[in-house]
Design a protein around this motif. Sequence first.
Motif, short mmCIF file in Angstrom:
data_model
loop_
_atom_site.label_atom_id
_atom_site.label_comp_id
_atom_site.label_asym_id
_atom_site.label_seq_id
_atom_site.Cartn_x
_atom_site.Cartn_y
_atom_site.Cartn_z
N UNK A 25 0.80 -1.22 0.00
CA UNK A 25 0.00 0.00 0.00
C UNK A 25 0.83 1.27 0.00
N UNK A 26 1.94 1.24 0.71
CA UNK A 26 2.76 2.45 0.80
C UNK A 26 3.34 2.83 -0.57
N UNK A 27 3.88 1.85 -1.29
CA UNK A 27 4.45 2.14 -2.61
C UNK A 27 3.36 2.52 -3.60
N UNK A 28 2.18 1.90 -3.49
CA UNK A 28 1.06 2.26 -4.37
C UNK A 28 0.60 3.69 -4.12
N UNK A 29 0.53 4.06 -2.87
CA UNK A 29 0.13 5.43 -2.52
C UNK A 29 1.14 6.44 -3.07
N UNK A 30 2.42 6.08 -3.00
CA UNK A 30 3.46 6.96 -3.54
C UNK A 30 3.34 7.10 -5.05
N UNK A 31 3.09 5.97 -5.72
CA UNK A 31 2.93 5.99 -7.18
C UNK A 31 1.75 6.86 -7.59
#
Length: 329
Positions: A170-176
């Motif tokens: 979720x963290x990397x998706x939110x950043x993307x």
Amino acid sequence: MAIIFIGKMYFIHKFIRIIFRAFLVPLIISVFFYYIMKPLNNIFLKNGLKPSISAVLTLTISVFMLSVVFYFLGEHMILQINGIMGNKAYINGTINEISKYININDIYKTYISTVNNYIKDMIQNLSRSVNYVTDTFSKILLILVTIFFLFKDGENFKDGFVKLFPKKHRQVLHKILSESDEILSQYVIGQSKVALSLATMIFIGYKIINMPNALLLSSITFILAFIPFIGFFVSMIVPWIIAFSMGLNMIIKLGITFLVVQTLKGRIVVPAIMGHTMKIHPLTDIFLVIGAVAMGGPIAAFTVVPFYAILKVIFINTYEYKSKEKLTN
């Protein structure tokens, strides 16, 4: 089997075209206007208004302003078009110049044939016109509704999408998603400023050299300037034809105007407005846009650069995430 396969491929291509026209194009237009209007909506949100109320106010003010602009510009453009139609010498000069490259007689025959077919199929064409108006109205309504919900539930859409994936991703998706949102915002607003700056400069240039129909021609520049690199060059085709019909003096003046505006665009306007926000090499941009024009036309040319930039964001963040995951393991 081959015939059946080809038949299925045709059906798939037709289905994709229908989806593209009915949904994808309105969605692209909705996203474009969403980012154009977003700064105004952010002002309302910062002043404590609810997302639904700020969305309604943003749409109302934006539609009103666009209507006023189109009303006044449209009035002047109609006058300029009527002026062109009333100037027979100007029309004949332009036609003579165009006839050096295009067979006017063939165009005339095609036009007469089209008119005859139109008269024969008057009822059918009337039905098509009604369908066209209905389709246009439904697409405008779809665009307005889409923009409203993007303003009202934009953050909820992002959070809801991220929650569909496991917690560790979720963290990397939110950043993307955040970086992609920033890229789209910078690109749309930046291209709008570039297009407006180009149209303003070329309008002033046309006025200085006494080019006919300066407002109409600069408006064409404004629209086509949304296509990076090649849009401005394409917008100069009609002015060059007009210049050739008016003689060597106008050709020289238009050439100087084009060089000055192109230099200001490359040296000042684009670097000042766009900077290095997209982080894409200019040569890559050119190849992307030319390829997109060949494959999908103007819409593809406008969307290919931010789409490529978003793919870069996805790839870089995914690569960094995988690298960190390997180190921790």
